[in-house]
Design a protein around this motif. Structure first.
Motif, PDB file in Angstrom:
ATOM      1  N   LEU B 347       2.370   0.169   7.364  1.00  0.00           N
ATOM      2  CA  LEU B 347       2.483  -1.076   6.586  1.00  0.00           C
ATOM      3  C   LEU B 347       1.102  -1.536   6.117  1.00  0.00           C
ATOM      4  O   LEU B 347       0.928  -1.981   4.976  1.00  0.00           O
ATOM      5  CB  LEU B 347       3.153  -2.166   7.422  1.00  0.00           C
ATOM      6  N   LYS B 348       0.127  -1.416   6.999  1.00  0.00           N
ATOM      7  CA  LYS B 348      -1.235  -1.810   6.600  1.00  0.00           C
ATOM      8  C   LYS B 348      -1.781  -0.862   5.539  1.00  0.00           C
ATOM      9  O   LYS B 348      -2.473  -1.284   4.612  1.00  0.00           O
ATOM     10  CB  LYS B 348      -2.154  -1.818   7.826  1.00  0.00           C
ATOM     11  N   ALA B 349      -1.468   0.423   5.703  1.00  0.00           N
ATOM     12  CA  ALA B 349      -1.968   1.404   4.740  1.00  0.00           C
ATOM     13  C   ALA B 349      -1.426   1.144   3.340  1.00  0.00           C
ATOM     14  O   ALA B 349      -2.118   1.369   2.349  1.00  0.00           O
ATOM     15  CB  ALA B 349      -1.588   2.810   5.197  1.00  0.00           C
ATOM     16  N   ILE B 350      -0.210   0.653   3.276  1.00  0.00           N
ATOM     17  CA  ILE B 350       0.362   0.405   1.950  1.00  0.00           C
ATOM     18  C   ILE B 350       0.126  -1.031   1.490  1.00  0.00           C
ATOM     19  O   ILE B 350       0.735  -1.491   0.538  1.00  0.00           O
ATOM     20  CB  ILE B 350       1.863   0.766   1.888  1.00  0.00           C
ATOM     21  N   GLY B 351      -0.745  -1.733   2.223  1.00  0.00           N
ATOM     22  CA  GLY B 351      -1.223  -3.017   1.718  1.00  0.00           C
ATOM     23  C   GLY B 351      -0.642  -4.264   2.323  1.00  0.00           C
ATOM     24  O   GLY B 351      -0.815  -5.353   1.775  1.00  0.00           O
ATOM     25  N   ALA B 352       0.029  -4.145   3.482  1.00  0.00           N
ATOM     26  CA  ALA B 352       0.575  -5.353   4.110  1.00  0.00           C
ATOM     27  C   ALA B 352      -0.543  -6.145   4.755  1.00  0.00           C
ATOM     28  O   ALA B 352      -1.324  -5.581   5.529  1.00  0.00           O
ATOM     29  CB  ALA B 352       1.610  -4.963   5.159  1.00  0.00           C
ATOM     30  N   PRO B 353      -0.656  -7.428   4.440  1.00  0.00           N
ATOM     31  CA  PRO B 353      -1.674  -8.245   5.102  1.00  0.00           C
ATOM     32  C   PRO B 353      -1.315  -8.455   6.579  1.00  0.00           C
ATOM     33  O   PRO B 353      -0.127  -8.405   6.936  1.00  0.00           O
ATOM     34  CB  PRO B 353      -1.629  -9.580   4.353  1.00  0.00           C
TER      35      PRO B 353
END
Lengths: 234, 488
Positions: B347-353
């Motif tokens: 999720l972080k890798a795809i841009g989740a804050p």
């Protein structure tokens, strides 16, 4: 345009210092399909994580369209990943309890795109990656490996990034499905003018890209092109 | 799919585990809510008791010990002395009368039955109280206890003659203010009060059941010793026995009894609960221990202390159960975060804050808390009554087991309302020791799971759930997306 300038990444392992990425520099024009080949442990994934702002370099810089990633705060790096980068992983890394459409919509949700817009775009992308429409609403853990990789590619394209980083995208697929995935990436780089950098140890796959790099003991060298480099379009 | 929808979906990823977690949470939350309900119920009861009789002291003539009582009656001068004691806010004198239906009394006399119930003895504190005739018919049958007492205290009547059906005597009380014998304001349901309670009057207040039995309404008349009295108002004491009573002004009762200036008892109101104990001592000193017995209304001090303990125990148990629920949520969410490190990395890798991921876990914890609360509320609605009863009964057992000392013990039961108007309690010792009435009041605590209390409890659960989920949510911020690729 992606510019990589003297990129170094070191790790300490006991008394030894390992340099999986050692003074790497190269440039990629927009819309290029490039590959990096190398043996396991050669530092391919480390380089990819530096380009994708998943990791920070020990020294050097990555400049994307004139914007330097060096010293960029975490929140900005997250925004960079969300807006400018699309990831495709060997293990697909989809959220298993979500449907294909929901997985593709995730990056758009994080970007604050309205639900109706992201739903339509997700469906369009899944059509583009040739996923059977009947499977759009199926949970991804019920899809085959090739289908999951198609969903992962659609997800990577969701926010129309400038750069797609694919780490062994065919590593878990049979040869035929792998070929389909490479054809898909190739067509996407042309149709969407997206720069795609594929990390692989599969020579055949690398031969189908515009530019080929070899990473060996942290050093990057470019091999002769096997197909014409696609010029960046306006 | 929104963060909320994703959180709900995540909560049901592993249905068996979710069911187990919800079950454990439900027990903890149910216990917390039950304790909160018990706490609220006891708190309300303490407040009610404090508001009613908690600050009331009752003064009776010294030496009143059931049928064998002795000593001197209380006087108006002693009432003035009591009123002068510091922290005393009001002194109300009473004079007790016993009314017998004139027709029934004549029939019993004709049948040879001597003596009325209690043989004419046994007023409050064992004092004699004047027995007068009236046109009123008692609204309450004597019952087994009444019949037994009458048989014991009266005679068996003419041999071979079936004794007439007996009814309780009607209690008439002269009062110096518009309060009942416990010092509580009279609940007048119809008509008005008696106006000036320090002057003689031919008006009276009747209990609702007594009025109904005699078909009397406001404005109707009845007689006491052939003197006509007008019903000025009707009151509701809350019990059938309590409503089998008449109130007249104090001077009226003194005149009827032929005892001007004498008092059966005094109801002394203290300005605050904190001053009750010191005022009691001061009153005993002012009136003289050989002249008057001063008892705290219902001897509630001990009972209130025990209720306070129950309240504290239930509060601590509520907090403990709530904390347990929070701990369960914390541990579950920590486990889930560890289990989903890779997913968080993706999720972080795809841009989740970080905040979005943290919010997702907090919402997931709230979903579990909501499910646990729903089941817990159901458990609490069934269990709170039983738990409260168990706590209260334990408390009242210890209360009734408390030693009873001092003279006038029998009267102490009457002082709280179990005596004069109480069925079977008008006779000395009818209610046992001084804690009898208190125990009844204490055990009458009603633990009802009101929506407000349940909502407050669930609000607290959600608060704890948020706190419990925040730690694991913050842990997600420490997960680096690079960990995703490392697994490749």
């Amino acid at each position: 345009m992606i510019e990589v300038k003297n990129l170094v990444r070191t790790f300490n392992s006991g008394d030894r210092t390992i340099k999986p990425v050692n003074d790497v520099s190269f440039e990629l024009e927009q819309g290029t399909l490039a590959s990096i080949v190398g043996k396991s442990g050669s530092g391919k994934s480390t380089l990819l994580s530096l380009l994708g702002a998943l990791d920070k370099p020990t020294s050097g810089d990555v400049v994307v369209n004139g914007v330097s990633l060096a010293g960029m705060p975490d929140a900005k790096l997250t925004e960079y990943r969300r807006r400018d980068i699309g990831f495709v992983f060997q293990q697909f890394n989809l959220i298993p309890n979500l449907s294909a459409v929901d997985n593709v919509m995730l990056p758009m949700e994080f970007a604050g795109i309205r639900k109706a817009v992201r739903l339509q775009r997700a469906k369009d992308l899944l059509v583009q990656v040739q996923l059977d429409p009947e499977k759009h609403d199926r949970r991804t853990n019920r899809l085959s490996g090739g289908e999951q990789q198609r969903v992962a590619i659609a997800r990577a394209l969701a926010n129309e990034p400038q750069l797609i980083l694919a780490d062994e995208p065919t590593g878990n697929l049979d040869e035929q499905t792998g070929d389909h995935i490479i054809e898909l990436l190739s067509s996407l780089s042309r149709n969407h003018n997206t720069t795609i950098l594929v990390v692989t140890h599969d020579r055949a796959l690398a031969n189908k890209t515009d530019r080929r790099f070899r990473l060996q003991q942290g050093k990057l060298t470019e091999e002769p092109a096997s197909r014409p480099v696609v010029a960046a379009s306006a | 799919m929104s963060v909320l929808a994703r959180s709900v979906g995540n909560a049901f990823r592993n249905k068996v585990r979710t069911a187990a977690v919800v079950a454990v949470l439900a027990v903890a939350i149910g216990l917390a809510l039950a304790m909160l309900v018990a706490n609220q119920a006891v708190g309300a009861k303490v407040q009610e008791l404090n508001a009613s009789v908690g600050t009331v002291l009752t003064v009776n003539p010294a030496g009143g010990q059931g049928f064998e009582g002795g000593g001197e009656p209380l006087t108006a001068e002693q009432a003035a002395t009591a009123a002068a004691v510091p922290n005393v806010s009001a002194v109300v004198g009473t004079q007790s009368l016993r009314l017998r239906n004139a027709t029934e009394a004549a029939a019993q006399a004709a049948a040879g039955t001597a003596g009325g119930p209690g043989g004419g003895q046994g007023g409050p504190g064992g004092q004699s109280s004047a027995t007068l005739t009236t046109s009123l018919t008692a609204a309450v049958d004597a019952g087994t206890l009444g019949g037994r007492n009458q048989a014991a205290n009266g005679t068996t009547g003419t041999a071979g003659t079936t004794p007439p059906a007996r009814s309780l005597p009607i209690t008439a009380t002269g009062i110096g203010a518009e309060v009942d014998t416990t010092g509580k304001a009279l609940a007048i349901t119809e008509g008005t009060g008696l106006g000036d309670y320090t002057a003689e009057s031919t008006s009276a207040l009747l209990g609702t059941t007594l009025a109904e039995k005699n078909s009397l309404t406001v404005g109707s008349t009845f007689t006491i010793n052939d003197q006509a009295y007008t019903v000025a108002g009707l009151f509701d004491a809350g019990t059938a026995f309590g409503n089998n009573a008449v109130y007249v002004t104090l001077p009226t009762a003194q005149t009827l009894a032929g005892l001007p200036g004498e008092l059966s008892s005094m109801i002394v109101t203290v300005d605050s609960l904190e001053n009750v104990a010191s005022t009691k001592t001061a009153l005993e000193g002012a009136l003289g221990p050989d002249n008057a017995d001063v008892t705290q209304g219902q001897n509630l001090e001990t009972a209130l202390g025990s209720l306070g303990s129950v309240k504290n125990i239930s509060l601590i148990a509520f907090i403990a159960a709530l904390g347990t629920a929070g701990l369960i949520i914390l541990l579950i969410m920590v486990m889930l975060v560890r289990e989903r490190r890779r997913e968080i990395g993706v999720l972080k890798a795809i841009g989740a804050p970080n905040r979005t991921i943290g919010l997702q876990f907090v919402l997931e914890a709230l979903v579990l808390a909501a499910l646990g609360s729903a089941a817990g509320a159901a458990i609490a609605s069934f269990a709170s009554g039983g738990i409260a009863s168990a706590l209260i009964s334990t408390n009242s057992t210890s209360t009734t087991a408390a030693p009873t000392t001092g003279r006038g013990a029998a009267m102490a039961g009457a002082a709280g309302g179990a005596g004069l108007p109480g069925g079977g309690a008008g006779f000395p010792g009818g209610q046992g020791g001084p804690f009898g009435g208190a125990a009844q009041l204490v055990t009458s605590v009603t633990a009802s799971a009101s929506p407000g209390v349940i909502a407050a409890g669930i609000g607290a659960v959600f608060g704890v759930a948020i706190i419990g989920a925040l730690v694991p949510a913050l842990l997600t911020a420490r997960i680096r997306p690079i960990e995703v690729l490392r697994g490749e």
